[in-house]
Design a protein around this motif. Structure first.
Motif, mmCIF file in Angstrom:
data_model
loop_
_atom_site.group_PDB
_atom_site.id
_atom_site.type_symbol
_atom_site.label_atom_id
_atom_site.label_comp_id
_atom_site.label_asym_id
_atom_site.label_seq_id
_atom_site.Cartn_x
_atom_site.Cartn_y
_atom_site.Cartn_z
ATOM 1 N N ALA A 152 0.744 -1.370 0.085
ATOM 2 C CA ALA A 152 -0.034 -0.148 0.027
ATOM 3 C C ALA A 152 0.821 1.103 -0.040
ATOM 4 N N PRO A 153 0.328 2.255 -0.560
ATOM 5 C CA PRO A 153 1.207 3.611 -0.480
ATOM 6 C C PRO A 153 1.180 3.937 0.890
ATOM 7 N N THR A 154 2.470 4.841 1.106
ATOM 8 C CA THR A 154 2.802 5.150 2.608
ATOM 9 C C THR A 154 2.151 6.523 2.932
ATOM 10 N N GLU A 155 1.695 6.995 1.873
ATOM 11 C CA GLU A 155 0.836 8.391 2.155
ATOM 12 C C GLU A 155 -0.404 8.148 2.720
ATOM 13 N N ARG A 156 -0.655 9.118 3.823
ATOM 14 C CA ARG A 156 -2.098 8.695 4.572
ATOM 15 C C ARG A 156 -2.926 10.006 4.565
ATOM 16 N N VAL A 157 -2.333 11.030 4.115
ATOM 17 C CA VAL A 157 -3.115 12.434 3.907
ATOM 18 C C VAL A 157 -3.245 12.655 2.262
ATOM 19 N N TYR A 158 -4.439 12.825 1.982
ATOM 20 C CA TYR A 158 -4.587 13.304 0.341
ATOM 21 C C TYR A 158 -5.485 14.442 0.620
#
Length: 301
Positions: free
Chosen positions: A51-57
């Motif tokens: 999964a992507p490491t980004e959590r805030v979009y």
């Protein structure tokens, strides 16, 4: 002789209350077992590395760079503790009506249906989930800031889906609503905090909790036993031979010591309707278009 009778009475009562010492032993086993299980769960390593490491979009651009970083750090801390992914997505886009359906390829003209699909699809397509992608543990909160169609939707997966019922989802959404307009960053942190509060039975506990639970169980047991063993001393008017006959304890009618209580439990139905200037809707437990199991619900402002 009276002294010997009293001594024998104490021995017999100690034998009678041996069950409570067994209870202490069982509590010890349960407490230690729960502590070990908790420690193993706390130290569990992440198994979903795709999964992507980004959590805030923040596609709606309602957060400052500092707030986005603050949320990322906060989420990383909570994920390490609760072993679940927490994702936040903001956007500003029509999700209701025939025109929006045609333009964006929604499967419905309904606000709730489309918000649910967006949340579920974003989670599934990116393969989020702490322990496995697609249907792993975690949740995503999406926030649509499009004028006239504003509102948030929570989608849950894995153990988070299991932990949050309809009433709990509503509580998470109300926590977000408190700061929805005044402080979006704080609203999103409230979402994470509230979800975490429902994991692990509603509380996050450490080793001290289990030790304290065991000590408390011993204290309660000893107090109970001591109160019964001390009845002879407290009541001088009661002869010891009323309790001991031929070296064996004579138990009184249990009705003298215990009051039978009948507890009636019933399910309290809760309304899914929202108030305070917004409407609510629940996706409940459902299967997404990708075939994954999800729970959740939303509030429209």
């Amino acid at each position: 002789m009276d002294k010997e009778l009293k001594k024998e009475a104490k021995k017999q009562y100690l034998h009678y209350f041996r069950i409570w010492f067994i209870v202490v032993g069982v509590l010890l086993v349960v407490t230690v077992g729960a502590g070990v299980m908790h420690a193993m769960k706390k130290d569990a390593a992440r198994t979903n590395n795709t999964a992507p490491t980004e959590r805030v979009y923040d596609y709606a651009d309602i957060l400052t760079d500092a707030e986005e970083e603050k949320l990322r750090e906060y989420i990383a801390e909570k994920e390490a503790t609760y072993k679940a992914d927490f994702v936040i997505l903001t956007f500003s886009q029509p999700v209701e009506g025939a025109e929006a359906k045609e333009q964006y390829g929604y499967r419905s003209t309904n606000w709730e249906q489309n918000m649910m699909d967006i949340a579920d699809d974003f989670w599934d397509e990116n393969g989020y989930g702490f322990n496995k992608n697609f249907e792993g543990d975690g949740s995503i909160l999406i926030d649509n800031r499009y004028e006239g169609q504003r509102g948030e939707w929570l989608s849950t997966s894995g153990k988070v889906e299991d932990a949050l019922g309809t009433y709990d989802v509503e509580n998470v959404l109300y926590a977000v609503d408190t700061y929805y307009d005044s402080d979006p960053c704080r609203a999103y942190m409230r979402y994470i905090d509230k979800v975490c509060s429902y994991l692990d039975g509603g509380v996050q506990v450490g080793a001290g909790y289990y030790l304290g639970a065991f000590v408390l169980s011993i204290v309660v047991t000893l107090v109970y036993a001591a109160s019964h063993l001390g009845k002879n001393r407290a009541k001088d008017t009661v002869a010891v031979n009323a309790y001991v006959n031929g070296g064996k304890p004579m138990l009184r009618n249990k009705g003298d010591d215990f009051i039978r209580k009948n507890v009636v439990s019933r399910r309290i139905e809760t309304s899914s309707g929202g108030g305070g200037g917004h409407s609510s809707g629940g996706g409940g437990h459902h299967v997404s278009r990708s075939g994954a199991s999800h729970g959740g619900g939303g509030h429209r402002h």
